[in-house]
Design a protein around this motif. Structure first.
Motif, PDB file in Angstrom:
ATOM      1  N   ALA A  86      37.459 -11.603  15.673  1.00 24.90           N
ATOM      2  CA  ALA A  86      36.446 -10.573  15.897  1.00 24.90           C
ATOM      3  C   ALA A  86      36.993  -9.202  15.509  1.00 24.90           C
ATOM      4  O   ALA A  86      36.305  -8.403  14.873  1.00 24.90           O
ATOM      5  N   ARG A  87      38.249  -8.937  15.874  1.00 24.34           N
ATOM      6  CA  ARG A  87      38.849  -7.628  15.589  1.00 24.34           C
ATOM      7  C   ARG A  87      39.138  -7.458  14.083  1.00 24.34           C
ATOM      8  O   ARG A  87      38.713  -6.478  13.479  1.00 24.34           O
ATOM      9  N   ASP A  88      39.876  -8.415  13.519  1.00 23.59           N
ATOM     10  CA  ASP A  88      40.355  -8.234  12.150  1.00 23.59           C
ATOM     11  C   ASP A  88      39.249  -8.380  11.115  1.00 23.59           C
ATOM     12  O   ASP A  88      39.319  -7.794  10.038  1.00 23.59           O
ATOM     13  N   LEU A  89      38.222  -9.164  11.443  1.00 25.80           N
ATOM     14  CA  LEU A  89      37.097  -9.322  10.522  1.00 25.80           C
ATOM     15  C   LEU A  89      35.934  -8.399  10.877  1.00 25.80           C
ATOM     16  O   LEU A  89      34.893  -8.442  10.235  1.00 25.80           O
ATOM     17  N   ALA A  90      36.129  -7.579  11.921  1.00 25.38           N
ATOM     18  CA  ALA A  90      35.081  -6.651  12.357  1.00 25.38           C
ATOM     19  C   ALA A  90      33.750  -7.386  12.556  1.00 25.38           C
ATOM     20  O   ALA A  90      32.700  -6.947  12.103  1.00 25.38           O
ATOM     21  N   MET A 120      22.800  -2.637  13.236  1.00 31.57           N
ATOM     22  CA  MET A 120      23.420  -1.759  12.261  1.00 31.57           C
ATOM     23  C   MET A 120      24.862  -1.516  12.649  1.00 31.57           C
ATOM     24  O   MET A 120      25.140  -1.172  13.786  1.00 31.57           O
ATOM     25  N   GLY A 121      25.765  -1.714  11.691  1.00 36.66           N
ATOM     26  CA  GLY A 121      27.164  -1.489  11.983  1.00 36.66           C
ATOM     27  C   GLY A 121      27.487  -0.011  11.950  1.00 36.66           C
ATOM     28  O   GLY A 121      27.018   0.721  11.099  1.00 36.66           O
ATOM     29  N   SER A 122      28.275   0.422  12.909  1.00 27.97           N
ATOM     30  CA  SER A 122      28.709   1.807  12.893  1.00 27.97           C
ATOM     31  C   SER A 122      29.966   1.918  12.042  1.00 27.97           C
ATOM     32  O   SER A 122      30.735   0.970  11.957  1.00 27.97           O
ATOM     33  N   PRO A 123      30.174   3.047  11.402  1.00 28.07           N
ATOM     34  CA  PRO A 123      31.337   3.194  10.508  1.00 28.07           C
ATOM     35  C   PRO A 123      32.622   3.398  11.302  1.00 28.07           C
ATOM     36  O   PRO A 123      33.238   4.445  11.258  1.00 28.07           O
ATOM     37  N   MET A 124      32.975   2.371  12.070  1.00 29.26           N
ATOM     38  CA  MET A 124      34.194   2.456  12.848  1.00 29.26           C
ATOM     39  C   MET A 124      35.379   2.081  11.977  1.00 29.26           C
ATOM     40  O   MET A 124      35.222   1.682  10.838  1.00 29.26           O
ATOM     41  N   GLU A 125      36.551   2.200  12.552  1.00 29.87           N
ATOM     42  CA  GLU A 125      37.759   1.873  11.806  1.00 29.87           C
ATOM     43  C   GLU A 125      37.714   0.407  11.413  1.00 29.87           C
ATOM     44  O   GLU A 125      37.591  -0.466  12.264  1.00 29.87           O
ATOM     45  N   PRO A 168      33.413  -7.780   6.349  1.00 27.01           N
ATOM     46  CA  PRO A 168      33.706  -6.344   6.241  1.00 27.01           C
ATOM     47  C   PRO A 168      33.005  -5.713   5.047  1.00 27.01           C
ATOM     48  O   PRO A 168      32.725  -6.386   4.048  1.00 27.01           O
ATOM     49  N   GLU A 169      32.733  -4.443   5.149  1.00 24.52           N
ATOM     50  CA  GLU A 169      31.971  -3.732   4.130  1.00 24.52           C
ATOM     51  C   GLU A 169      32.585  -3.902   2.740  1.00 24.52           C
ATOM     52  O   GLU A 169      33.784  -3.748   2.560  1.00 24.52           O
ATOM     53  N   VAL A 200      40.721  -8.088   0.385  1.00 19.37           N
ATOM     54  CA  VAL A 200      41.714  -8.885   1.101  1.00 19.37           C
ATOM     55  C   VAL A 200      41.815  -8.383   2.535  1.00 19.37           C
ATOM     56  O   VAL A 200      42.051  -7.200   2.769  1.00 19.37           O
ATOM     57  N   VAL A 201      41.584  -9.282   3.490  1.00 16.54           N
ATOM     58  CA  VAL A 201      41.676  -8.944   4.901  1.00 16.54           C
ATOM     59  C   VAL A 201      42.724  -9.855   5.538  1.00 16.54           C
ATOM     60  O   VAL A 201      42.733 -11.061   5.301  1.00 16.54           O
ATOM     61  N   THR A 202      43.609  -9.253   6.321  1.00 18.16           N
ATOM     62  CA  THR A 202      44.634 -10.031   7.014  1.00 18.16           C
ATOM     63  C   THR A 202      44.187 -10.347   8.429  1.00 18.16           C
ATOM     64  O   THR A 202      43.807  -9.444   9.180  1.00 18.16           O
TER      65      THR A 202
END
Length: 126
Positions: free
Chosen positions: A38-42, A1-6, A65-66, A19-21
């Motif tokens: 890993a960071r930018d696409l969570a 389960m993903g946590s609602p992090m930034e 991403p959500e 749109v994700v950069t």
């Protein structure tokens, strides 16, 4: 389960896609590329940080991403020129992974943003 992090930085798209950069500024090797993906696409913690894992993650809406799975995802790759110049062979593989993921995933579009073009070496046999 993903946590609602930034989450990743997002902007609008005329077609309503998320749109994700992917910001590769300062990246000059594969490890750095995988860390930024890993960071930018969570991406999840189990993301394997290799080409196959990246291709699988890009083509798998369940790890996007959500909101992206429902709306579609546009991945804008920025700041990639230094990496392309430092590791041209790796960058060719990265471009192939992005292109294959675009072909595999119905909702995914990967585009190279500011950073120039390395198309002149694209047709070499792999």
């Amino acid at each position: 389960m993903g946590s609602p992090m930034e989450g990743p930085h997002t902007t609008g798209d005329p077609a309503g896609r998320l749109v994700v950069t992917l910001d590769l500024d300062g990246v000059t090797d594969k490890a750095g590329l995988m860390d930024r993906c890993a960071r930018d696409l969570a991406l999840p913690d189990w993301f394997g940080r290799n080409w196959d894992a990246l291709a699988d993650s890009l083509a798998d809406p369940s790890v996007w991403p959500e909101g992206a799975a429902d709306r579609g995802l546009v991945l804008v790759v920025r700041g990639w020129r230094a990496y392309a110049e430092a590791r041209p062979d790796e960058w060719t593989v990265a471009e192939e992974v992005f292109a294959e993921a675009t072909d595999r995933g119905p909702g995914l579009f990967v585009t190279l943003g500011p950073g120039g073009s390395s198309k002149e070496v694209a047709d070499q046999p792999g």
